[in-house]
Motif scaffolding. Sequence first.
Motif, PDB file in Angstrom:
ATOM      1  N   LYS A   1       0.816  -1.214   0.000  1.00 53.00           N
ATOM      2  CA  LYS A   1       0.000   0.000   0.000  1.00 53.00           C
ATOM      3  C   LYS A   1       0.845   1.258   0.000  1.00 53.00           C
ATOM      4  O   LYS A   1       0.296   2.372  -0.142  1.00 53.00           O
ATOM      5  N   GLY A   2       2.164   1.107   0.180  1.00 49.44           N
ATOM      6  CA  GLY A   2       3.050   2.262   0.146  1.00 49.44           C
ATOM      7  C   GLY A   2       3.120   3.038   1.436  1.00 49.44           C
ATOM      8  O   GLY A   2       3.651   4.156   1.447  1.00 49.44           O
ATOM      9  N   THR A   3       2.620   2.496   2.546  1.00 48.52           N
ATOM     10  CA  THR A   3       2.629   3.185   3.837  1.00 48.52           C
ATOM     11  C   THR A   3       3.486   2.396   4.818  1.00 48.52           C
ATOM     12  O   THR A   3       3.329   1.169   4.947  1.00 48.52           O
ATOM     13  N   ILE A   4       4.381   3.097   5.510  1.00 46.59           N
ATOM     14  CA  ILE A   4       5.202   2.502   6.556  1.00 46.59           C
ATOM     15  C   ILE A   4       4.522   2.765   7.892  1.00 46.59           C
ATOM     16  O   ILE A   4       4.268   3.922   8.251  1.00 46.59           O
ATOM     17  N   HIS A   5       4.238   1.704   8.637  1.00 51.24           N
ATOM     18  CA  HIS A   5       3.575   1.820   9.940  1.00 51.24           C
ATOM     19  C   HIS A   5       4.565   1.487  11.048  1.00 51.24           C
ATOM     20  O   HIS A   5       5.384   0.570  10.906  1.00 51.24           O
ATOM     21  N   VAL A   6       4.453   2.217  12.150  1.00 52.13           N
ATOM     22  CA  VAL A   6       5.230   1.956  13.364  1.00 52.13           C
ATOM     23  C   VAL A   6       4.238   1.726  14.499  1.00 52.13           C
ATOM     24  O   VAL A   6       3.392   2.591  14.795  1.00 52.13           O
TER      25      VAL A   6
ATOM     26  N   VAL B   1       1.150   4.022  15.605  1.00 55.15           N
ATOM     27  CA  VAL B   1       1.301   5.345  16.205  1.00 55.15           C
ATOM     28  C   VAL B   1       1.918   6.343  15.231  1.00 55.15           C
ATOM     29  O   VAL B   1       1.793   7.554  15.424  1.00 55.15           O
ATOM     30  N   ALA B   2       2.602   5.866  14.187  1.00 52.62           N
ATOM     31  CA  ALA B   2       3.244   6.764  13.219  1.00 52.62           C
ATOM     32  C   ALA B   2       3.191   6.127  11.844  1.00 52.62           C
ATOM     33  O   ALA B   2       3.229   4.885  11.708  1.00 52.62           O
ATOM     34  N   GLN B   3       3.103   6.972  10.806  1.00 54.09           N
ATOM     35  CA  GLN B   3       3.033   6.499   9.436  1.00 54.09           C
ATOM     36  C   GLN B   3       3.926   7.353   8.543  1.00 54.09           C
ATOM     37  O   GLN B   3       4.178   8.519   8.837  1.00 54.09           O
ATOM     38  N   PHE B   4       4.377   6.729   7.463  1.00 48.70           N
ATOM     39  CA  PHE B   4       5.169   7.439   6.450  1.00 48.70           C
ATOM     40  C   PHE B   4       4.706   6.922   5.095  1.00 48.70           C
ATOM     41  O   PHE B   4       4.835   5.730   4.797  1.00 48.70           O
TER      42      PHE B   4
ATOM     43  N   ASN C   1      14.424   6.851  17.560  1.00 53.09           N
ATOM     44  CA  ASN C   1      13.148   7.099  16.888  1.00 53.09           C
ATOM     45  C   ASN C   1      13.322   7.422  15.400  1.00 53.09           C
ATOM     46  O   ASN C   1      12.628   8.276  14.843  1.00 53.09           O
ATOM     47  N   THR C   2      14.247   6.753  14.751  1.00 51.78           N
ATOM     48  CA  THR C   2      14.457   6.931  13.313  1.00 51.78           C
ATOM     49  C   THR C   2      14.203   5.615  12.599  1.00 51.78           C
ATOM     50  O   THR C   2      14.422   4.527  13.147  1.00 51.78           O
ATOM     51  N   VAL C   3      13.739   5.735  11.357  1.00 50.15           N
ATOM     52  CA  VAL C   3      13.416   4.582  10.519  1.00 50.15           C
ATOM     53  C   VAL C   3      14.080   4.778   9.169  1.00 50.15           C
ATOM     54  O   VAL C   3      14.040   5.889   8.604  1.00 50.15           O
ATOM     55  N   ALA C   4      14.690   3.705   8.644  1.00 56.19           N
ATOM     56  CA  ALA C   4      15.307   3.710   7.314  1.00 56.19           C
ATOM     57  C   ALA C   4      14.479   2.835   6.389  1.00 56.19           C
ATOM     58  O   ALA C   4      14.060   1.730   6.761  1.00 56.19           O
ATOM     59  N   VAL C   5      14.248   3.343   5.167  1.00 55.53           N
ATOM     60  CA  VAL C   5      13.425   2.648   4.176  1.00 55.53           C
ATOM     61  C   VAL C   5      14.221   2.559   2.883  1.00 55.53           C
ATOM     62  O   VAL C   5      14.763   3.565   2.408  1.00 55.53           O
ATOM     63  N   VAL C   6      14.280   1.367   2.305  1.00 52.59           N
ATOM     64  CA  VAL C   6      14.973   1.131   1.038  1.00 52.59           C
ATOM     65  C   VAL C   6      13.983   0.511   0.071  1.00 52.59           C
ATOM     66  O   VAL C   6      13.278  -0.453   0.418  1.00 52.59           O
ATOM     67  N   GLY C   7      13.900   1.083  -1.150  1.00 53.58           N
ATOM     68  CA  GLY C   7      12.965   0.599  -2.161  1.00 53.58           C
ATOM     69  C   GLY C   7      13.656  -0.152  -3.277  1.00 53.58           C
ATOM     70  O   GLY C   7      14.864   0.008  -3.521  1.00 53.58           O
ATOM     71  N   MET C   8      12.891  -0.976  -3.968  1.00 53.16           N
ATOM     72  CA  MET C   8      13.421  -1.714  -5.100  1.00 53.16           C
ATOM     73  C   MET C   8      13.757  -0.809  -6.280  1.00 53.16           C
ATOM     74  O   MET C   8      14.488  -1.197  -7.190  1.00 53.16           O
TER      75      MET C   8
ATOM     76  N   ASP D   1       7.474  10.700  16.110  1.00 56.21           N
ATOM     77  CA  ASP D   1       7.261  11.199  17.464  1.00 56.21           C
ATOM     78  C   ASP D   1       6.538  10.117  18.252  1.00 56.21           C
ATOM     79  O   ASP D   1       5.375   9.802  17.961  1.00 56.21           O
ATOM     80  N   PRO D   2       7.196   9.508  19.257  1.00 50.39           N
ATOM     81  CA  PRO D   2       6.540   8.416  19.981  1.00 50.39           C
ATOM     82  C   PRO D   2       5.379   8.871  20.863  1.00 50.39           C
ATOM     83  O   PRO D   2       4.539   8.054  21.246  1.00 50.39           O
ATOM     84  N   VAL D   3       5.303  10.151  21.192  1.00 53.66           N
ATOM     85  CA  VAL D   3       4.243  10.648  22.088  1.00 53.66           C
ATOM     86  C   VAL D   3       3.017  11.069  21.284  1.00 53.66           C
ATOM     87  O   VAL D   3       1.894  10.589  21.514  1.00 53.66           O
ATOM     88  N   ASN D   4       3.213  11.970  20.336  1.00 53.85           N
ATOM     89  CA  ASN D   4       2.091  12.487  19.555  1.00 53.85           C
ATOM     90  C   ASN D   4       1.765  11.609  18.349  1.00 53.85           C
ATOM     91  O   ASN D   4       0.616  11.577  17.898  1.00 53.85           O
ATOM     92  N   GLY D   5       2.776  10.905  17.810  1.00 51.28           N
ATOM     93  CA  GLY D   5       2.546  10.048  16.651  1.00 51.28           C
ATOM     94  C   GLY D   5       2.267  10.853  15.403  1.00 51.28           C
ATOM     95  O   GLY D   5       2.754  11.974  15.226  1.00 51.28           O
ATOM     96  N   GLY D   6       1.462  10.267  14.509  1.00 49.96           N
ATOM     97  CA  GLY D   6       1.110  10.961  13.277  1.00 49.96           C
ATOM     98  C   GLY D   6       2.125  10.704  12.167  1.00 49.96           C
ATOM     99  O   GLY D   6       2.842   9.695  12.158  1.00 49.96           O
ATOM    100  N   GLU D   7       2.177  11.647  11.227  1.00 49.48           N
ATOM    101  CA  GLU D   7       3.074  11.505  10.080  1.00 49.48           C
ATOM    102  C   GLU D   7       4.534  11.691  10.503  1.00 49.48           C
ATOM    103  O   GLU D   7       4.850  12.560  11.339  1.00 49.48           O
ATOM    104  N   MET D   8       5.397  10.868   9.926  1.00 49.77           N
ATOM    105  CA  MET D   8       6.824  10.972  10.220  1.00 49.77           C
ATOM    106  C   MET D   8       7.440  12.147   9.465  1.00 49.77           C
ATOM    107  O   MET D   8       6.929  12.592   8.431  1.00 49.77           O
ATOM    108  N   GLN D   9       8.551  12.616   9.988  1.00 45.47           N
ATOM    109  CA  GLN D   9       9.298  13.705   9.365  1.00 45.47           C
ATOM    110  C   GLN D   9      10.443  13.128   8.537  1.00 45.47           C
ATOM    111  O   GLN D   9      11.259  12.357   9.038  1.00 45.47           O
ATOM    112  N   GLN D  10      10.473  13.494   7.270  1.00 43.19           N
ATOM    113  CA  GLN D  10      11.521  12.997   6.375  1.00 43.19           C
ATOM    114  C   GLN D  10      12.825  13.744   6.627  1.00 43.19           C
ATOM    115  O   GLN D  10      12.855  14.982   6.603  1.00 43.19           O
ATOM    116  N   LEU D  11      13.904  12.995   6.848  1.00 44.49           N
ATOM    117  CA  LEU D  11      15.212  13.588   7.092  1.00 44.49           C
ATOM    118  C   LEU D  11      16.124  13.510   5.872  1.00 44.49           C
ATOM    119  O   LEU D  11      16.874  14.446   5.606  1.00 44.49           O
TER     120      LEU D  11
END
Length: 454
Positions: free
Chosen positions: A343-348, A395-398, A415-422, A432-442
């Motif tokens: 679905k193209g969504t990363i869930h935490v 709690v968080a999505q990207f 609290n960082t996540v790495a994503v690698v695509g084909m 954000d582990p407290v508020n959650g929501g959309e992740m911030q792209q670094l």
Amino acid sequence: RAGRPRCGSPRSGTRTRGSRRRPRRIRRKTRPRSPSPSRTRARSRRPSPPTRSSPPRPAARRTPTTPPRSPPPPPPPTPPPPRPPRGARRRGRSRRPRTCSTSPTTRTTAASRRGPRRASASTTATPSARSSAATSQPPVAGGGGGGGIGVVEMLFRCNILALVGGGDAPHYPPNKVMIWDDHQSRCIGELSFKSPVRGVRLRRDRIVVVLENKIFVYNFADLKLVQQIETAPNPKGLCSVSQQPGSIVLVCPGAQKGQIRVEHYGARKTKFINAHASRVACFALSQDGRLIATASTKGTLVRIFNAAEGNLLQEVRRGADRAEIYSLAFSNNLQYLAVSSDKGTIHVFNLKINVGLTTNDKPLPAPDADVPHMSPSFSFIKGVLPKYFHSEWSVAQFRLHEGEQYIVAFGHEKNTVAVVGMDGSFYRCQFDPVNGGEMQQLECHNFLKPSDQP
């Protein structure tokens, strides 16, 4: 009768009157005379022709008669030379021992005994060394005509890699696992099988090779076969191994649908867990080998089990519609679980598990959720909505491109996540582990050229 004609007779061949027939002389056989002494003496005086005389033979020495001795016993048969380990043979020598045809063939060299090296600038081969070993160099993406690689597994962050050929023009046979030493720029070991290899997992002391219906476990030092495991059809090559030293835990599909098998080599026990009613599509094992996360082919629920006892600890929901789960990952502190799907969504997800308990872990009670009031017209789905609204959500999505295959993992920073695509893309984001929501792209990078992208 006509006789011999006489000399002077008028008619030859006729006999005249008055002539008498002469009597016939009869010769008597007489014995031959013995030579006279004079003749013998004369003959003896004649010189005889010279003849080649042989030297006189020495007189035979008489030896005392002794009873015949019994022949000495035959020497004991020499034992055959020790055979190499099952399927093992050396690489780089002209003499190669024969291997058993019923078992996988293994090849290794003395270089593998030195142990892996951590990849750094000092241990990486120089360009000149790589060019001299161009015949054994693995293909590089975008190199052009170098051949395809289907499976790559790295031993932590060191110079040891496991390579398996793939694609339309594989660089190596798809039924072989090549152990590559990037420091020496050559293969130091080889494992051959009768069917294509679906996956490889590496530890400091183990090499796990996954086939369609079987898994082989080897010692890393001498490539000796440790165990063979029969599994259900496993085209994705699903398998996971713990990485902490001291505890070796292996997770693979079981023999039945929806079942997973857990091998505890330290405790020497095997545990079977019936995780789902449908076929298992993906699972993950924590680094210490205590927690297992599983997802079925439906892709709506993810369940967390205790690896030692096999009891269910927690259940989280990705969504309501069907999806294909690509990867699952635990954080280092076992507080979060990351999930990626088609679905193209990363869930935490937040894990509510007491990791201090190892044998009697129990799931925490789910928080009370406000279930909306149902009118009488919706009474027929009263058994579905409560379970749906009581599920634990992420709690968080990207959000990324739908349809692409992504692999997710937690980074070293908090609290960082790495994503690698084909498609060659790489993303690093923070939640954000407290508020959650959309992740911030670094960060965002693409490691493939537009012409090399699939």
